[in-house]
Scaffold this motif. Structure first.
Motif, PDB file in Angstrom:
ATOM      1  N   LEU A 192     122.081  33.972  71.771  1.00  0.00           N
ATOM      2  CA  LEU A 192     122.043  35.344  71.260  1.00  0.00           C
ATOM      3  C   LEU A 192     121.035  35.543  70.142  1.00  0.00           C
ATOM      4  N   ILE A 193     120.598  34.458  69.529  1.00  0.00           N
ATOM      5  CA  ILE A 193     119.764  34.572  68.333  1.00  0.00           C
ATOM      6  C   ILE A 193     118.300  34.354  68.685  1.00  0.00           C
ATOM      7  N   VAL A 194     117.471  35.317  68.311  1.00  0.00           N
ATOM      8  CA  VAL A 194     116.038  35.263  68.609  1.00  0.00           C
ATOM      9  C   VAL A 194     115.231  35.542  67.341  1.00  0.00           C
ATOM     10  N   PRO A 195     113.981  35.072  67.291  1.00  0.00           N
ATOM     11  CA  PRO A 195     113.149  35.360  66.121  1.00  0.00           C
ATOM     12  C   PRO A 195     112.466  36.716  66.240  1.00  0.00           C
ATOM     13  N   VAL A 196     112.414  37.441  65.140  1.00  0.00           N
ATOM     14  CA  VAL A 196     111.675  38.705  65.101  1.00  0.00           C
ATOM     15  C   VAL A 196     110.873  38.739  63.806  1.00  0.00           C
ATOM     16  N   GLU A 197     109.868  39.569  63.778  1.00  0.00           N
ATOM     17  CA  GLU A 197     109.022  39.672  62.591  1.00  0.00           C
ATOM     18  C   GLU A 197     109.807  40.265  61.420  1.00  0.00           C
ATOM     19  N   TYR A 198     109.638  39.659  60.271  1.00  0.00           N
ATOM     20  CA  TYR A 198     110.324  40.135  59.061  1.00  0.00           C
ATOM     21  C   TYR A 198     109.824  41.541  58.704  1.00  0.00           C
ATOM     22  N   GLY A 199     110.765  42.400  58.336  1.00  0.00           N
ATOM     23  CA  GLY A 199     110.384  43.728  57.882  1.00  0.00           C
ATOM     24  C   GLY A 199     110.422  44.792  58.955  1.00  0.00           C
ATOM     25  N   ARG A 200     110.715  44.441  60.208  1.00  0.00           N
ATOM     26  CA  ARG A 200     110.809  45.471  61.241  1.00  0.00           C
ATOM     27  C   ARG A 200     112.098  46.249  61.009  1.00  0.00           C
ATOM     28  N   HIS A 201     112.087  47.518  61.292  1.00  0.00           N
ATOM     29  CA  HIS A 201     113.230  48.374  60.962  1.00  0.00           C
ATOM     30  C   HIS A 201     114.153  48.638  62.149  1.00  0.00           C
ATOM     31  N   VAL A 202     113.585  48.675  63.339  1.00  0.00           N
ATOM     32  CA  VAL A 202     114.362  49.047  64.519  1.00  0.00           C
ATOM     33  C   VAL A 202     114.722  47.802  65.332  1.00  0.00           C
ATOM     34  N   VAL A 203     116.009  47.614  65.601  1.00  0.00           N
ATOM     35  CA  VAL A 203     116.460  46.457  66.373  1.00  0.00           C
ATOM     36  C   VAL A 203     117.492  46.874  67.409  1.00  0.00           C
ATOM     37  N   ILE A 204     117.614  46.065  68.437  1.00  0.00           N
ATOM     38  CA  ILE A 204     118.640  46.269  69.458  1.00  0.00           C
ATOM     39  C   ILE A 204     119.563  45.063  69.409  1.00  0.00           C
ATOM     40  N   ALA A 205     120.764  45.256  68.905  1.00  0.00           N
ATOM     41  CA  ALA A 205     121.714  44.149  68.732  1.00  0.00           C
ATOM     42  C   ALA A 205     122.602  43.993  69.954  1.00  0.00           C
ATOM     43  N   CYS A 206     121.992  43.613  71.063  1.00  0.00           N
ATOM     44  CA  CYS A 206     122.750  43.403  72.291  1.00  0.00           C
ATOM     45  C   CYS A 206     121.966  42.479  73.216  1.00  0.00           C
ATOM     46  N   ALA A 207     122.689  41.641  73.958  1.00  0.00           N
ATOM     47  CA  ALA A 207     122.035  40.735  74.896  1.00  0.00           C
ATOM     48  C   ALA A 207     122.630  40.854  76.294  1.00  0.00           C
ATOM     49  N   SER A 208     123.471  41.863  76.499  1.00  0.00           N
ATOM     50  CA  SER A 208     124.168  42.010  77.775  1.00  0.00           C
ATOM     51  C   SER A 208     123.249  42.501  78.891  1.00  0.00           C
ATOM     52  N   LYS A 209     123.194  41.730  79.960  1.00  0.00           N
ATOM     53  CA  LYS A 209     122.412  42.112  81.124  1.00  0.00           C
ATOM     54  C   LYS A 209     123.313  42.607  82.263  1.00  0.00           C
ATOM     55  N   GLU A 241     115.008  46.344  81.051  1.00  0.00           N
ATOM     56  CA  GLU A 241     114.850  45.316  82.068  1.00  0.00           C
ATOM     57  C   GLU A 241     116.198  44.638  82.293  1.00  0.00           C
ATOM     58  N   GLN A 242     116.617  44.570  83.529  1.00  0.00           N
ATOM     59  CA  GLN A 242     117.912  43.963  83.875  1.00  0.00           C
ATOM     60  C   GLN A 242     119.046  44.589  83.054  1.00  0.00           C
ATOM     61  N   ASN A 243     119.046  45.910  83.010  1.00  0.00           N
ATOM     62  CA  ASN A 243     120.110  46.692  82.353  1.00  0.00           C
ATOM     63  C   ASN A 243     120.129  46.566  80.829  1.00  0.00           C
ATOM     64  N   LEU A 244     119.082  46.024  80.231  1.00  0.00           N
ATOM     65  CA  LEU A 244     119.046  45.832  78.784  1.00  0.00           C
ATOM     66  C   LEU A 244     117.709  46.305  78.204  1.00  0.00           C
ATOM     67  N   ALA A 245     117.778  47.058  77.116  1.00  0.00           N
ATOM     68  CA  ALA A 245     116.564  47.561  76.468  1.00  0.00           C
ATOM     69  C   ALA A 245     115.945  46.494  75.575  1.00  0.00           C
ATOM     70  N   TYR A 246     114.621  46.377  75.642  1.00  0.00           N
ATOM     71  CA  TYR A 246     113.870  45.428  74.823  1.00  0.00           C
ATOM     72  C   TYR A 246     112.789  46.180  74.050  1.00  0.00           C
ATOM     73  N   ILE A 247     112.515  45.718  72.839  1.00  0.00           N
ATOM     74  CA  ILE A 247     111.462  46.320  72.023  1.00  0.00           C
ATOM     75  C   ILE A 247     110.244  45.404  71.980  1.00  0.00           C
ATOM     76  N   ASP A 248     109.080  45.965  72.240  1.00  0.00           N
ATOM     77  CA  ASP A 248     107.814  45.243  72.101  1.00  0.00           C
ATOM     78  C   ASP A 248     107.301  45.550  70.699  1.00  0.00           C
ATOM     79  N   TYR A 249     107.477  44.599  69.780  1.00  0.00           N
ATOM     80  CA  TYR A 249     107.127  44.852  68.385  1.00  0.00           C
ATOM     81  C   TYR A 249     105.628  44.929  68.139  1.00  0.00           C
ATOM     82  N   ASP A 250     104.839  44.514  69.118  1.00  0.00           N
ATOM     83  CA  ASP A 250     103.382  44.672  68.990  1.00  0.00           C
ATOM     84  C   ASP A 250     102.993  46.143  69.128  1.00  0.00           C
ATOM     85  N   LYS A 251     103.850  46.921  69.783  1.00  0.00           N
ATOM     86  CA  LYS A 251     103.592  48.347  69.982  1.00  0.00           C
ATOM     87  C   LYS A 251     104.468  49.231  69.102  1.00  0.00           C
TER      88      LYS A 251
END
Length: 281
Positions: A192-209, A241-251
């Protein structure tokens, strides 16, 4: 007399073996690069493995041998990278700080109507208080959602910086303490735990597919893959993707529009929360 002879023999043997060891240390001496000790001094010594090596010593040796670049130590940050770069005579690359994100909203409590909000339990769990052990019980764990945080703290035990704690049955990360070593991620049996860039404001706290209907049965705060966030994003930074929203932090520009349309209030915008808190004051 016999005692004196024995002492003399033992003393002579000790002298001979001492000379042999002294000669061997000279003959088999391996000259080490003095830079290795200096590189080790630059590193925090946590041996967390976040750099991809077994420990700080192994990483320092890899840098010295030219097998690894400087700047892979997240715990040491830019200061560590600059010091190592100076020793090696190379340009210091900026370390992009990462922190851990637990992709689960978890158990939130009971509302005024007596209904459980967040993840739901199958029943009362009285087994071993360990995440890995809990996944072995019938049905892959005590939670209805097979993607949810079990909350027994394997990740907290793995963290050497006191940066992650279980709050209301789900692991929460203190970003100010987190160094991005990701030892917590290795300890999580549900990934459930993944790395993300420090300081990003918007997150999706779910891993359910799981499909939306299945997710709703197990958690009132899970992503149902409705796609509203994807449609409203002006930067094409969020996709389902696969019933779960993902954020592309590069965009992602942290505009927070996706958080405003999420029907489950799953997408969190910490910047917006801070603004509302300031307004309440």
């Amino acid at each position: 007399m016999k005692i004196l002879i024995a002492i003399a023999v033992l003393g002579g043997m000790g002298l001979i073996f001492g000379l042999i060891l002294a000669i061997a240390s000279k003959v088999f001496y391996v000259k080490t690069d003095p830079r290795l000790e200096k590189l080790n001094e630059c590193l925090p010594g946590a041996n967390c493995g976040g750099c991809g090596f077994a420990g700080c010593g192994a990483y320092a040796q890899a840098v010295l041998d030219g097998k690894a670049p400087v700047g892979k130590c997240m715990a040491g940050g830019n200061e560590c990278a600059a010091a190592m770069a100076q020793i090696m005579g190379v340009k210091a690359e900026k370390v992009n700080r990462r922190v851990a994100l637990v992709r689960c909203a978890g158990y939130k409590g009971v509302d005024e109507n007596g209904k459980i909000t967040g993840a739901k339990m199958k029943g009362e769990y009285e087994g071993i208080q360990d995440c890995m052990a809990a996944t072995k019980v019938a049905g892959r764990g005590p939670l209805i959602c097979k993607f949810g945080c079990l909350g027994f703290g394997n990740c907290t035990k793995a963290c050497k910086y006191g940066a992650i704690h279980v709050v209301d049955g789900v692991a929460k990360v203190d970003e100010e303490k987190c160094v991005g070593c990701m030892q917590c991620a290795q300890a999580c049996p549900r990934n459930l735990i993944v790395p993300v860039e420090y300081g990003r404001h918007v997150v999706i706290a779910c891993a359910s597919k799981a499909k939306g209907a299945v997710t709703i049965r197990g958690c009132t705060a899970g992503c149902v893959g409705c796609g509203l966030c994807e449609k409203i994003c002006p930067h094409d930074a969020i996709h389902v993707e696969q019933n779960l929203a993902y954020i592309d932090y590069d965009k992602c520009t942290s505009c927070g529009l996706c958080a405003t349309v999420c029907p489950k209030h799953l997408i969190a915008d910490s910047e917006q929360v801070e603004k509302m808190a300031q307004e309440d004051r």
